[in-house]
Structure formats: C-alpha cells, structure tokens
Scaffold this active site. Sequence first.
Site, PDB file in Angstrom:
ATOM      1  N   GLY A  14       0.834  -1.207   0.000  1.00  0.00           N
ATOM      2  CA  GLY A  14       0.000   0.000   0.000  1.00  0.00           C
ATOM      3  C   GLY A  14       0.865   1.251   0.000  1.00  0.00           C
ATOM      4  N   ARG A  24      13.834   9.949  -1.818  1.00  0.00           N
ATOM      5  CA  ARG A  24      14.782  11.064  -2.000  1.00  0.00           C
ATOM      6  C   ARG A  24      16.002  10.898  -1.087  1.00  0.00           C
ATOM      7  NH1 ARG A  24      15.139  15.775   1.007  1.00  0.00           N
ATOM      8  NH2 ARG A  24      15.883  17.656  -0.070  1.00  0.00           N
ATOM      9  N   ALA A  25      15.736  10.512   0.170  1.00  0.00           N
ATOM     10  CA  ALA A  25      16.842  10.358   1.125  1.00  0.00           C
ATOM     11  C   ALA A  25      17.761   9.202   0.723  1.00  0.00           C
ATOM     12  CB  ALA A  25      16.278  10.131   2.529  1.00  0.00           C
ATOM     13  N   ARG A  75       1.461  -5.008  -5.905  1.00  0.00           N
ATOM     14  CA  ARG A  75       1.488  -6.246  -5.132  1.00  0.00           C
ATOM     15  C   ARG A  75       1.952  -7.310  -6.112  1.00  0.00           C
ATOM     16  NH1 ARG A  75      -2.555  -3.402  -2.021  1.00  0.00           N
ATOM     17  NH2 ARG A  75      -1.615  -3.288   0.021  1.00  0.00           N
ATOM     18  N   ASP A 106       4.408  -4.595   6.433  1.00  0.00           N
ATOM     19  CA  ASP A 106       5.001  -5.861   6.891  1.00  0.00           C
ATOM     20  C   ASP A 106       4.967  -6.960   5.826  1.00  0.00           C
ATOM     21  OD1 ASP A 106       2.301  -6.197   7.198  1.00  0.00           O
ATOM     22  OD2 ASP A 106       2.436  -7.089   9.198  1.00  0.00           O
ATOM     23  N   THR A 128       3.445   2.771   6.099  1.00  0.00           N
ATOM     24  CA  THR A 128       2.042   2.379   5.964  1.00  0.00           C
ATOM     25  C   THR A 128       1.210   3.306   6.833  1.00  0.00           C
ATOM     26  OG1 THR A 128       0.419   0.740   6.651  1.00  0.00           O
ATOM     27  CG2 THR A 128       2.590   0.467   7.556  1.00  0.00           C
ATOM     28  N   ASP A 130      -1.294   2.824   8.496  1.00  0.00           N
ATOM     29  CA  ASP A 130      -1.934   2.201   9.660  1.00  0.00           C
ATOM     30  C   ASP A 130      -1.094   2.203  10.944  1.00  0.00           C
ATOM     31  OD1 ASP A 130      -4.316   1.516   8.402  1.00  0.00           O
ATOM     32  OD2 ASP A 130      -3.425  -0.273   7.514  1.00  0.00           O
ATOM     33  N   ASP A 132       0.888  -0.059  12.002  1.00  0.00           N
ATOM     34  CA  ASP A 132       0.534  -1.351  12.596  1.00  0.00           C
ATOM     35  C   ASP A 132       1.670  -2.365  12.537  1.00  0.00           C
ATOM     36  OD1 ASP A 132       0.593  -1.645   9.886  1.00  0.00           O
ATOM     37  OD2 ASP A 132      -1.263  -2.784   9.726  1.00  0.00           O
ATOM     38  N   ARG A 157     -18.045  17.763  12.291  1.00  0.00           N
ATOM     39  CA  ARG A 157     -18.532  18.217  13.601  1.00  0.00           C
ATOM     40  C   ARG A 157     -19.209  19.595  13.482  1.00  0.00           C
ATOM     41  NH1 ARG A 157     -18.094  17.337  18.911  1.00  0.00           N
ATOM     42  NH2 ARG A 157     -16.536  15.721  18.918  1.00  0.00           N
ATOM     43  N   ARG A 174      -8.012  -1.891   8.502  1.00  0.00           N
ATOM     44  CA  ARG A 174      -8.710  -3.186   8.369  1.00  0.00           C
ATOM     45  C   ARG A 174      -8.481  -4.071   9.583  1.00  0.00           C
ATOM     46  NH1 ARG A 174      -6.899  -4.263   2.852  1.00  0.00           N
ATOM     47  NH2 ARG A 174      -8.082  -2.723   1.740  1.00  0.00           N
ATOM     48  N   ALA A 189     -14.251  12.329  20.031  1.00  0.00           N
ATOM     49  CA  ALA A 189     -15.379  11.459  19.659  1.00  0.00           C
ATOM     50  C   ALA A 189     -16.047  10.869  20.905  1.00  0.00           C
ATOM     51  CB  ALA A 189     -14.885  10.340  18.759  1.00  0.00           C
ATOM     52  N   LYS A 217     -25.269  17.177  25.871  1.00  0.00           N
ATOM     53  CA  LYS A 217     -24.547  17.178  24.591  1.00  0.00           C
ATOM     54  C   LYS A 217     -25.538  17.376  23.466  1.00  0.00           C
ATOM     55  CE  LYS A 217     -20.248  14.813  25.371  1.00  0.00           C
ATOM     56  NZ  LYS A 217     -19.207  13.999  24.817  1.00  0.00           N
ATOM     57  N   HIS A 219     -24.564  16.885  20.032  1.00  0.00           N
ATOM     58  CA  HIS A 219     -24.262  16.012  18.892  1.00  0.00           C
ATOM     59  C   HIS A 219     -23.226  14.965  19.314  1.00  0.00           C
ATOM     60  CE1 HIS A 219     -21.452  19.417  18.675  1.00  0.00           C
ATOM     61  NE2 HIS A 219     -20.598  18.468  18.390  1.00  0.00           N
TER      62      HIS A 219
HETATM   63  P1  ADP Z   1       2.305  -4.183   2.683  1.00  0.00           P
HETATM   64  O1  ADP Z   1       3.771  -4.189   2.420  1.00  0.00           O
HETATM   65  O2  ADP Z   1       1.724  -2.799   2.573  1.00  0.00           O
HETATM   66  O3  ADP Z   1       1.953  -4.917   3.949  1.00  0.00           O
HETATM   67  P2  ADP Z   1       1.356  -6.476   1.095  1.00  0.00           P
HETATM   68  O4  ADP Z   1       1.026  -7.319   2.270  1.00  0.00           O
HETATM   69  O5  ADP Z   1       0.427  -6.452  -0.046  1.00  0.00           O
HETATM   70  O6  ADP Z   1       1.571  -4.940   1.478  1.00  0.00           O
HETATM   71  O7  ADP Z   1       2.792  -6.951   0.549  1.00  0.00           O
HETATM   72  C1  ADP Z   1       3.400  -6.310  -0.550  1.00  0.00           C
HETATM   73  C2  ADP Z   1       4.165  -7.335  -1.359  1.00  0.00           C
HETATM   74  O8  ADP Z   1       5.166  -7.958  -0.551  1.00  0.00           O
HETATM   75  C3  ADP Z   1       3.317  -8.514  -1.852  1.00  0.00           C
HETATM   76  O9  ADP Z   1       2.615  -8.238  -3.033  1.00  0.00           O
HETATM   77  C4  ADP Z   1       4.383  -9.573  -2.090  1.00  0.00           C
HETATM   78  O10 ADP Z   1       5.064  -9.365  -3.310  1.00  0.00           O
HETATM   79  C5  ADP Z   1       5.344  -9.311  -0.942  1.00  0.00           C
HETATM   80  N1  ADP Z   1       5.005 -10.226   0.152  1.00  0.00           N
HETATM   81  C6  ADP Z   1       3.943 -10.160   0.987  1.00  0.00           C
HETATM   82  N2  ADP Z   1       3.907 -11.215   1.825  1.00  0.00           N
HETATM   83  C7  ADP Z   1       4.961 -11.968   1.505  1.00  0.00           C
HETATM   84  C8  ADP Z   1       5.479 -13.209   1.998  1.00  0.00           C
HETATM   85  N3  ADP Z   1       4.881 -13.869   3.004  1.00  0.00           N
HETATM   86  N4  ADP Z   1       6.596 -13.699   1.430  1.00  0.00           N
HETATM   87  C9  ADP Z   1       7.207 -13.034   0.429  1.00  0.00           C
HETATM   88  N5  ADP Z   1       6.776 -11.871  -0.087  1.00  0.00           N
HETATM   89  C10 ADP Z   1       5.672 -11.344   0.430  1.00  0.00           C
END
Ligand code: ADP
Length: 323
Positions: A14, A24-25, A75, A106, A128, A130, A132, A157, A174, A189, A217, A219
């Site tokens: 994403g 750039r860096a 992806r 991740d 990302t 998120d 997360d 608001r 998600r 909120a 309140k 709203h």
């Molecule tokens: P994000 O990096 O934002 O979490 P994705 O989960 O879609 O996004 O992962 C991005 C890309 O990284 C995937 O399309 C794939 O090419 C690679 N990838 C994801 N999971 C794995 C995995 N378990 N093993 C190897 N490559 C992976």
Amino acid sequence: MQKINTIGVLTSGGDAPGMNAAIRAVVRTGKYYGMKVMGIRKGYEGLIHGDIFEMTARDVSDIMHRGGTVLQTARSKDFKEIEGVRRGISTARYFEIEGIVVIGGDGSFRGARDLCSEGMPAVAIPATIDNDIACTEYTIGFDTAINTAKDAVDKIRDTASSHERCNIIKVMGRASGNIALNVGIATGAEAVLIPEMEVDFERDIVEPINAGHKRDKKHYIIIIAEGVSGCNDLDKRIEEHLGIETRTTILGYIQRGGSPTVMDRVYASQMGSYAVELLKDGVNNRIIGIRDSKIYEIDIFEGLNIPSTFREDLVSLSKILSI
Ligand code: ADP
C-alpha cells in the site's frame, strides 16, 4: 569489508504519504557516498521484470511534498514464491545491484526477508498509514493520514453541531484501530470502535450517547475503523434505538493521499538515509524503526516475530475524555 557500489530502492504494498521523502533520502545519501542508485518501479514486480533505471540526485527534486510514490507500487503474487524471489535477485544482479532498500509494510518486509535469505542484502523501511508494525513505534504516512482524517472529522462536527445529530465516520484500518483511536481522541469522539475489540452496541454506543444526552450534549461523533465487523447498519440501529438522526461518512482513500506532514518527511528522510548507511557498512537483513522516539534497527526475522499489541491506554483515555 567489500565496498557496495550500487544499491536499489523500491516501494511496495500500500502507498503512504512520505514514501517520496524516503526515496529522496535513499538516492541522495547513496550519491553522497559515491554509490550508483537504481530505482525499481512497481515494487517486487519491477524487480522481477527489470523495470529498473538509474536515479540521479536531480531525479528526486520536487518530490518530497507529493503524496504517493514516484516509483509506483504494486502487489506481486510471484514474489511470494521462492522462484519469484530468485528471479528478482538474478535481475538485480544483472543491474549490478548489491543491496536493496525496501519501503513498505510488513508484507513487503517478508519479501525483504526472503531477499536476504536468498543472498541479496536488504534493509526495510516501515511505510504504511496504519502504523501497525509491531517492531516500530511509528510508520511513515501515519501522521499525514490521521491529520487528513482529523480535518475531515472537524468539518463534519461543524455541521453536526448545527442539528442534534449523530455522525458515524469510518476511517481506514482493516486490522488495526490506530487511526481510529488517534483521530477519535483528537476530535473528541463520543465512541471509538476498533477491530481489536468486540463491539457491544449497548455498552459502546447506547450508554455513551445516553450519558452525553443527560449532560446536555448536542451532537455525537462515533469513529469506526473499517475492519470492525457487524456494524454496517449502525446508523439505522442508532436511529431506531435512540431516535437520533444519524449519518455515516466513509472517508476512504483521501486518507492515503495529500502532502506529507513535517513529521512524515523528517522520519522518512532519517530512515532513508540510515538505510543506505547500514548497507554501506555491510549491515543488512534489518528493519529500521522508531523505539523510545529514536531511530533504531532490528533483525528482520526478529522484528517480524514481535506480536502485535494495541493501545489499550488510548482506549481508556478516549472513554474518560468523552463524558
Ligand atoms: P504491505 O507491504 O503494505 O503490507 P502487502 O502485504 O500487499 O503490502 O505486501 C506487498 C508485497 O510484498 C506482496 O505483493 C508480495 O510481493 C510481498 N510479500 C507479501 N507477503 C509476503 C510473503 N509472506 N513472502 C514473500 N513476499 C511477500
């Protein structure tokens, strides 16, 4: 130690505001140390198919303030298979790339882990919206996303306070409630619903609204993360149970775009530069992250194995402050 002459950089998964500042860096730090820097388009897809070009310091002029990623992202199903990883590495070697900076979430880190296991040095930068990823306190893009969402909720608001009304605002997340929790606290909120916690309609919605009504309140704002299940008809249920006119707004993709905040630009600049320094010093197989508000690095395998947690302290705070 063997000197690294050529590095590659890609963005994957994403997109997130601030990815351009990280690119750039990487490019400028690479040039500073006399390296050749190769841009890899469309993440691991471009790595497999050789969508690779040399980047100069000028190629990254005027990109820092833009959202998205100039290298584009994708992806790649093929890269999840070992064959795809090996093809990617042989393409990288054809372009004389000796180390790769992976900017993504991740999923992308798992790809970077596989690159390292198969013999291609890689360093990963968390980006990302998120926030997360368990091994880092911060991921590039989060601050921009929560500020975009905060601005939108503030505007909603304004109109909500002109009527006695309840507004449900669905934000991204998600599997993670980080955006919802931070935006919920920042906008005052009445309720925040996150995927990490089961929703109880009576406890989480009816009680806070009734309590607010008694305290005069006018709203009510409910922030809900998109990954919360079973809440599609929440507006109808509130109208039926409480007799309050209720509207739902889904913020959607605006949260991914926009010019990155100072925080995102500065962290992205620091992390991009640090990634190149690690590769230059022969260190690889690392995730760069933030711990105790400082840049640090962790082994990719170790980092990916840290279990996710969520900010229960922010959940409590949001409840206390919404009375
Ligand atoms: P994000 O990096 O934002 O979490 P994705 O989960 O879609 O996004 O992962 C991005 C890309 O990284 C995937 O399309 C794939 O090419 C690679 N990838 C994801 N999971 C794995 C995995 N378990 N093993 C190897 N490559 C992976």
